[in-house]
Structures are given as C-alpha cells and as structure tokens.
Design a protein around this motif. Structure first.
Motif, PDB file in Angstrom:
ATOM      1  N   GLU A 195      40.443  57.076  43.575  1.00 34.33           N
ATOM      2  CA  GLU A 195      40.110  57.721  44.851  1.00 34.33           C
ATOM      3  C   GLU A 195      38.933  57.034  45.531  1.00 34.33           C
ATOM      4  OE1 GLU A 195      39.849  61.968  44.614  1.00 34.33           O
ATOM      5  OE2 GLU A 195      41.389  62.085  43.070  1.00 34.33           O
ATOM      6  N   MET A 196      38.948  55.712  45.507  1.00 32.21           N
ATOM      7  CA  MET A 196      37.921  54.941  46.191  1.00 32.21           C
ATOM      8  C   MET A 196      38.163  54.965  47.702  1.00 32.21           C
ATOM      9  SD  MET A 196      35.729  53.561  43.991  1.00 32.21           S
ATOM     10  CE  MET A 196      35.744  55.212  43.284  1.00 32.21           C
ATOM     11  N   ASP A 197      37.102  54.812  48.473  1.00 33.68           N
ATOM     12  CA  ASP A 197      37.247  54.699  49.925  1.00 33.68           C
ATOM     13  C   ASP A 197      37.638  53.276  50.310  1.00 33.68           C
ATOM     14  OD1 ASP A 197      36.316  57.428  50.832  1.00 33.68           O
ATOM     15  OD2 ASP A 197      34.593  56.798  49.644  1.00 33.68           O
ATOM     16  N   VAL A 198      37.126  52.316  49.551  1.00 34.07           N
ATOM     17  CA  VAL A 198      37.421  50.898  49.795  1.00 34.07           C
ATOM     18  C   VAL A 198      37.492  50.183  48.462  1.00 34.07           C
ATOM     19  CG1 VAL A 198      36.607  48.731  50.832  1.00 34.07           C
ATOM     20  CG2 VAL A 198      36.204  50.892  52.021  1.00 34.07           C
ATOM     21  N   VAL A 199      38.431  49.244  48.350  1.00 33.05           N
ATOM     22  CA  VAL A 199      38.433  48.291  47.242  1.00 33.05           C
ATOM     23  C   VAL A 199      38.364  46.894  47.845  1.00 33.05           C
ATOM     24  CG1 VAL A 199      39.711  47.313  45.297  1.00 33.05           C
ATOM     25  CG2 VAL A 199      39.737  49.781  45.679  1.00 33.05           C
ATOM     26  N   VAL A 200      37.385  46.109  47.413  1.00 33.06           N
ATOM     27  CA  VAL A 200      37.250  44.732  47.876  1.00 33.06           C
ATOM     28  C   VAL A 200      37.955  43.835  46.865  1.00 33.06           C
ATOM     29  CG1 VAL A 200      35.663  42.867  48.479  1.00 33.06           C
ATOM     30  CG2 VAL A 200      35.058  45.244  49.012  1.00 33.06           C
ATOM     31  N   ALA A 201      39.038  43.200  47.301  1.00 30.92           N
ATOM     32  CA  ALA A 201      39.837  42.345  46.424  1.00 30.92           C
ATOM     33  C   ALA A 201      39.411  40.895  46.610  1.00 30.92           C
ATOM     34  CB  ALA A 201      41.325  42.503  46.747  1.00 30.92           C
ATOM     35  N   ASN A 202      39.108  40.217  45.499  1.00 29.06           N
ATOM     36  CA  ASN A 202      38.755  38.805  45.602  1.00 29.06           C
ATOM     37  C   ASN A 202      39.338  38.015  44.450  1.00 29.06           C
ATOM     38  OD1 ASN A 202      35.383  38.860  44.278  1.00 29.06           O
ATOM     39  ND2 ASN A 202      36.883  40.433  44.151  1.00 29.06           N
ATOM     40  N   GLU A 203      39.801  36.810  44.787  1.00 28.56           N
ATOM     41  CA  GLU A 203      40.363  35.905  43.797  1.00 28.56           C
ATOM     42  C   GLU A 203      39.256  34.990  43.294  1.00 28.56           C
ATOM     43  OE1 GLU A 203      43.854  32.487  43.398  1.00 28.56           O
ATOM     44  OE2 GLU A 203      43.628  33.629  45.258  1.00 28.56           O
ATOM     45  N   LEU A 204      39.268  34.677  42.011  1.00 29.32           N
ATOM     46  CA  LEU A 204      38.172  33.934  41.386  1.00 29.32           C
ATOM     47  C   LEU A 204      37.844  32.638  42.123  1.00 29.32           C
ATOM     48  CD1 LEU A 204      36.177  33.693  39.020  1.00 29.32           C
ATOM     49  CD2 LEU A 204      37.977  32.519  37.738  1.00 29.32           C
ATOM     50  N   LEU A 205      38.833  31.843  42.445  1.00 28.47           N
ATOM     51  CA  LEU A 205      38.576  30.517  43.018  1.00 28.47           C
ATOM     52  C   LEU A 205      38.147  30.554  44.480  1.00 28.47           C
ATOM     53  CD1 LEU A 205      41.477  28.394  41.443  1.00 28.47           C
ATOM     54  CD2 LEU A 205      39.088  28.553  40.706  1.00 28.47           C
ATOM     55  N   THR A 206      38.470  31.621  45.192  1.00 25.57           N
ATOM     56  CA  THR A 206      38.155  31.683  46.634  1.00 25.57           C
ATOM     57  C   THR A 206      37.194  32.812  46.979  1.00 25.57           C
ATOM     58  OG1 THR A 206      40.103  33.086  47.047  1.00 25.57           O
ATOM     59  CG2 THR A 206      40.397  30.681  47.232  1.00 25.57           C
ATOM     60  N   ARG A 207      36.562  33.420  45.979  1.00 27.03           N
ATOM     61  CA  ARG A 207      35.767  34.623  46.206  1.00 27.03           C
ATOM     62  C   ARG A 207      34.562  34.398  47.119  1.00 27.03           C
ATOM     63  NH1 ARG A 207      34.217  32.341  41.546  1.00 27.03           N
ATOM     64  NH2 ARG A 207      32.030  32.462  40.848  1.00 27.03           N
ATOM     65  N   LYS A 208      34.077  33.155  47.195  1.00 25.79           N
ATOM     66  CA  LYS A 208      32.915  32.863  48.045  1.00 25.79           C
ATOM     67  C   LYS A 208      33.313  32.541  49.472  1.00 25.79           C
ATOM     68  CE  LYS A 208      29.948  31.245  44.269  1.00 25.79           C
ATOM     69  NZ  LYS A 208      29.097  30.141  43.767  1.00 25.79           N
ATOM     70  N   GLU A 209      34.597  32.332  49.703  1.00 24.72           N
ATOM     71  CA  GLU A 209      35.089  31.997  51.039  1.00 24.72           C
ATOM     72  C   GLU A 209      35.745  33.177  51.746  1.00 24.72           C
ATOM     73  OE1 GLU A 209      35.644  29.643  48.415  1.00 24.72           O
ATOM     74  OE2 GLU A 209      33.814  28.756  49.239  1.00 24.72           O
ATOM     75  N   GLN A 210      36.435  34.024  50.990  1.00 19.87           N
ATOM     76  CA  GLN A 210      37.108  35.154  51.626  1.00 19.87           C
ATOM     77  C   GLN A 210      37.335  36.295  50.638  1.00 19.87           C
ATOM     78  OE1 GLN A 210      40.979  33.582  52.932  1.00 19.87           O
ATOM     79  NE2 GLN A 210      41.931  34.708  51.245  1.00 19.87           N
TER      80      GLN A 210
END
Length: 261
Positions: free
Chosen positions: A202-217
């Motif tokens: 029941e989160m309001d937001v989940v921020v999804a990030n991929e390991l290799l691109t986490r610093k870019e998007q």
C-alpha cells in the motif's frame, strides 16, 4: 488535522533511509553478510529535500555517502589551514543524521522515527531508499561467539527479514506519504515487481530503477500510472527532477488529506 504552521506554511518532514544493512552471523559480531549500496541516492535526494524546505531525518549506513560531502575528496581536511580567526556557522537544524549498520539497528531506529512522526499525519514522508537485507539470522538462532573455521564447512539457514513496509504503513505512521524503491538487474521484471510492491504494501509511490541505468533514469510508479524521470544533462542529478515530482505528489496527497478532514 492542522495542515499548516503558525505562519501558514506547510510543515513537512521526510525520513530518508540510505545505504545497505548488514546481517551479523554472530551475536558478538566478527563476520557479517553485507548489502550493496553506496548511499548516493539517499544522500543526493536529501540535499534536494532540504533545498525544497523539508526537514530531513537522514537514517544512513555508517561509512556511506553523506549529503553535501559526496563529491568531496577523502583528504579534504588537508586543504584547510587553521587560523586564529577561524569561524564556523551552525546550520538551521533542517537535517538530522542517524547512523545504522546492522539490520537490527535499522529496523529499531526506523520504528522509533516512524512512531515519532505519527502525529505529523500527511505532512510526514518516508523516502525508503535503503537497501534492506532480504534474509537474516534471527538473534535467538545466532551463535554468541566467533564461528570457528576449524569446524569445517559452514551450513547456515537464513530467514526472511520481516516485511516492515506493511507495518509502517498500517501501524507506525498510517497517514504518512510513503515511497519505496525497487531495484532489479532484469528490466523485464522490474515494473512487474514495482506494481506488486505498490499494491502489497500500500505504498503511495514505488521508484523503480535498473542497476545499470539507475543514475540516468528511474520510473515513478503510482496507482494512476508510470512516469519516467531522466536526468536533464550529464552534469545534473536524476534526483533533481525526481524530488520535484515527488514533492508535487506529496502536495497533492496533503491537499486531499486536508479536504477529507
């Protein structure tokens, strides 16, 4: 619920968790299992939250990246010369740093912070960027003294770490705005896992990030849709645009909470 301070401005507090937790293998710990995380996301995000006027509780792993220090060289103190006229100015108190190392410390401190923020209601936010261990050795199952290598191969059974997101959401701070993170190495399952976390906890937001691109998007996942956030240029932080978007979402959440009261 009072949604503003005496001067009419919103009072907002965010708890930012940052860095990875360790799993001790002995009660008098010599060996432990570590969890990869530099803490850069949490440290960088903290800077932007403070800039936006939030009071920040920075729950951080000892030895990981720190706000305002992440780009400084390790030998920075060698660049300073002490003089008789040296002065220092103390900040205005918008940042409180609390350190942790083990999974036990992290969960205990997070519970204290959460219950303390309970009365903030919608003005409180949790930005749960820490890499929390998925498995651990329960304290009652842990040996007291150092494990001896002479005993031969080590056979150890790890238990799943209790899922504190549900407890935080339902019991500790039920009216706070909650943001969790989902990191995967496989882009094919990332959004599916993020959607599952959004609904299950029941989160309001989940921020999804991929390991290799986490610093870019990153991809901001909510019940109303998904928004891809990219850093504007090579010299910028993706957290700059991410925090702007999350503050906008928090403002909408606060306004909705005030309307319902």
């Amino acid at each position: 619920m009072d949604c503003s301070s005496e001067d009419g401005k919103p009072v907002r507090v965010v708890c930012v968790t940052s860095g990875g937790t360790t799993v001790p293998l002995e009660q008098r710990c010599v060996r432990y299992i570590d969890n990869f995380s530099s803490g850069n996301r949490g440290a960088t995000s903290t800077e932007y939250f403070v800039k936006a006027g939030y009071a920040v509780i920075f729950l951080n792993r000892r030895g990981t990246c720190q706000p305002y220090c992440r780009n400084l060289p390790e030998d920075i103190l060698d660049c300073f010369e002490v003089t008789e006229n040296l002065t220092m100015q103390v900040g205005d108190g918008f940042l409180l740093k609390l350190p942790f190392t083990s999974i036990f410390e992290y969960l205990q401190i997070l519970r204290m912070i959460s219950t303390s923020m309970h009365n903030l209601g919608a003005q409180g936010m949790f930005y749960l960027a820490a890499a929390v261990s998925d498995f651990y050795v329960p304290w009652e199952s842990m040996v007291e003294h150092k494990i001896q290598s002479a005993s031969g191969p080590l056979d150890m059974r790890l238990a799943p770490v209790p899922k504190m997101l549900s407890t935080l959401r339902k019991d500790w701070a039920p009216n706070a705005f909650c943001i969790s993170f989902k990191l995967e190495t496989d882009s094919d399952i990332l959004l599916k896992k993020a959607d599952m976390a959004l609904k299950r906890y029941e989160m309001d937001v989940v921020v999804a990030n991929e390991l290799l691109t986490r610093k870019e998007q990153v991809i901001v996942v909510t019940s109303s849709g998904k928004i891809t956030v990219r850093k504007p240029s090579e010299s910028d932080d993706v957290e700059d645009k991410l925090i702007d978007l999350l503050i906008e979402k928090h403002s909408d959440y606060i306004n909705k909470s005030c309307t319902e009261v």
